[in-house]
Design a protein around this motif. Sequence first.
Motif, PDB file in Angstrom:
ATOM      1  N   LEU A 228       0.811  -1.219   0.000  1.00 23.08           N
ATOM      2  CA  LEU A 228       0.000   0.000   0.000  1.00 23.08           C
ATOM      3  C   LEU A 228       0.842   1.265   0.000  1.00 23.08           C
ATOM      4  N   GLY A 229       2.173   1.119  -0.081  1.00 22.84           N
ATOM      5  CA  GLY A 229       3.039   2.285  -0.106  1.00 22.84           C
ATOM      6  C   GLY A 229       3.221   2.891   1.280  1.00 22.84           C
ATOM      7  N   ASP A 230       3.888   4.015   1.332  1.00 27.04           N
ATOM      8  CA  ASP A 230       4.153   4.720   2.590  1.00 27.04           C
ATOM      9  C   ASP A 230       3.064   5.755   2.849  1.00 27.04           C
ATOM     10  N   ILE A 231       2.518   5.718   4.051  1.00 31.03           N
ATOM     11  CA  ILE A 231       1.444   6.625   4.461  1.00 31.03           C
ATOM     12  C   ILE A 231       1.979   7.534   5.564  1.00 31.03           C
ATOM     13  N   ALA A 232       1.708   8.822   5.459  1.00 30.88           N
ATOM     14  CA  ALA A 232       2.214   9.781   6.436  1.00 30.88           C
ATOM     15  C   ALA A 232       1.550   9.579   7.793  1.00 30.88           C
ATOM     16  N   VAL A 233       2.343   9.665   8.851  1.00 29.89           N
ATOM     17  CA  VAL A 233       1.833   9.588  10.220  1.00 29.89           C
ATOM     18  C   VAL A 233       1.329  10.967  10.626  1.00 29.89           C
ATOM     19  N   THR A 234       0.072  11.033  11.051  1.00 32.29           N
ATOM     20  CA  THR A 234      -0.514  12.294  11.506  1.00 32.29           C
ATOM     21  C   THR A 234      -0.994  12.160  12.945  1.00 32.29           C
ATOM     22  N   THR A 235      -1.033  13.238  13.654  1.00 31.52           N
ATOM     23  CA  THR A 235      -1.530  13.263  15.028  1.00 31.52           C
ATOM     24  C   THR A 235      -2.472  14.448  15.183  1.00 31.52           C
ATOM     25  N   GLU A 236      -3.113  14.535  16.357  1.00 30.56           N
ATOM     26  CA  GLU A 236      -3.990  15.678  16.620  1.00 30.56           C
ATOM     27  C   GLU A 236      -3.202  16.980  16.627  1.00 30.56           C
ATOM     28  N   ASP A 237      -1.972  16.919  17.132  1.00 34.03           N
ATOM     29  CA  ASP A 237      -1.149  18.125  17.190  1.00 34.03           C
ATOM     30  C   ASP A 237      -0.514  18.453  15.840  1.00 34.03           C
ATOM     31  N   LEU A 238      -0.261  17.418  15.019  1.00 32.46           N
ATOM     32  CA  LEU A 238       0.383  17.615  13.716  1.00 32.46           C
ATOM     33  C   LEU A 238      -0.458  16.957  12.627  1.00 32.46           C
TER      34      LEU A 238
END
Length: 352
Positions: A115-125
Motif C-alpha cells: 500500500l506504499g508509505d502513508i504519512a503519520v498524523t496526530t492531533e497536534d500535527l
Amino acid sequence: MNKVIYFLLIGLFLGTAPDAFAGNPDRQGEAGAAQLLINPWARSAGLHSLNTANVMGVEAMRINVAGLSRVAKSEFVLAHTRYLEGTDIGINAFGFAQKIGKGGTLGVSLMAMDLGDIAVTTEDLPEGTGATFSPRLINMGFSYAHMFENKVSVGITLRGVSESTADVSAFGMALDAGVQYVTGEQDNFKFGIALRNIGTPMTFRGQGLSEQRPNPQSEQLPYNLSYFQRSQRFELPSMLNIGLSYDVIVQTRHRITLIGNFTANSFSQDLVGAGLEYAFNEMFMIRGAYKYDFESNQNGGELAPVETGPSGGVSFQVPLKKDGGSKIGIDYGYRVTQPWGGTHNFSVRILL
C-alpha cells in the motif's frame, strides 16, 4: 461407492451453504479483510473471476479450489497486479501446485499487498509528523483437491489472513471449499460451486490502541496511566459462487468457451456475469467478460462496486519440450474500475 461419495459431498456442501448466507441487507459493508476478494491471477482476472466452473491449476485456489486437481503434474505461477491504477497499490502473488498419488493435488498460494508509505498524523500535527508507515496485508493458503474418475473434483483451502502495521495487527483463519463436475462427450460441459472466506472473526490488537490518560487519583498518584481501547471485531467477506461453462470445439484446434456465474455475497450486493474465451491450439487465448451488480443503477450508481463492468485478457503459451508436456505462458488481464484507471494483472506460469 464413488457415486455415493459424490452425492454426500455435494449434499453436505449445498446443505451448509444456506446457513452461511442467511444474512440481511443491513449487514452490507460490515465485513473486513477485503483483500480476500481480490484476484491476483491474470488469466482468471481477465474473466472477472467468473470461471468457477472451469478454472484449473494454481488460479483455482482463489476461485474454486476443486479445479486445483486438474494440474497435469506441477505448476508454478508468479503474478503482479497494479491495483486501481493511480493509487500506487501493488499486489504480488506466488502459487505452486503438485500432483500427488492418483487423483490428489497439493497447493500453496501467497498474496501480499503493498500500500506504499502513508504519512503519520496526530492531533497536534495533522499535516504529518515527517514519519511514515506501511500497512502489511498478507494471506497464505494451503490447499488440497481430489479428482474422482475425471468427473467430479472436490477441494478445500485453509488460509491465514494477516493485517498489520508497526503497532497494531489482526489475524484470522478462512476456509474455502469447492466442487466441480465435468460431463459431455468431450468433457465440454462443466459445473462448479465454491464457498469462500468462511472463518473466524478478526480483531485488531497491539500497542497502537493504547493511549495515555490522566490518573483519576492524580492528587495522590501524579502520573498518567495507559488505557487500551477495545477494537470491534469484524467478519470475513464470505461468498458463494455458482458457475457453468460450455466448450465448443472446432476441428480440435479451436475452442470457444461460454461462461456464466452467479455470486451471492454475505456483506455486499449479489453479482451475475458472463464471459467468453477463444483459444487457438491452447497456445493463444483471448477472453472477455462482463460483471453486473444488482444495485448498480440505484442512487445514480453510487452503490456499484469498484469492478462492476467489463474485463478482458490475453494469454500466450508455448511448449518447452517437443513432447508438449512442459509449457511456459504469459497472461495479462484488465478490469475496468469506477473510479480510477482500471486494474492490470500480469502472470508468468510454468507447467511441468
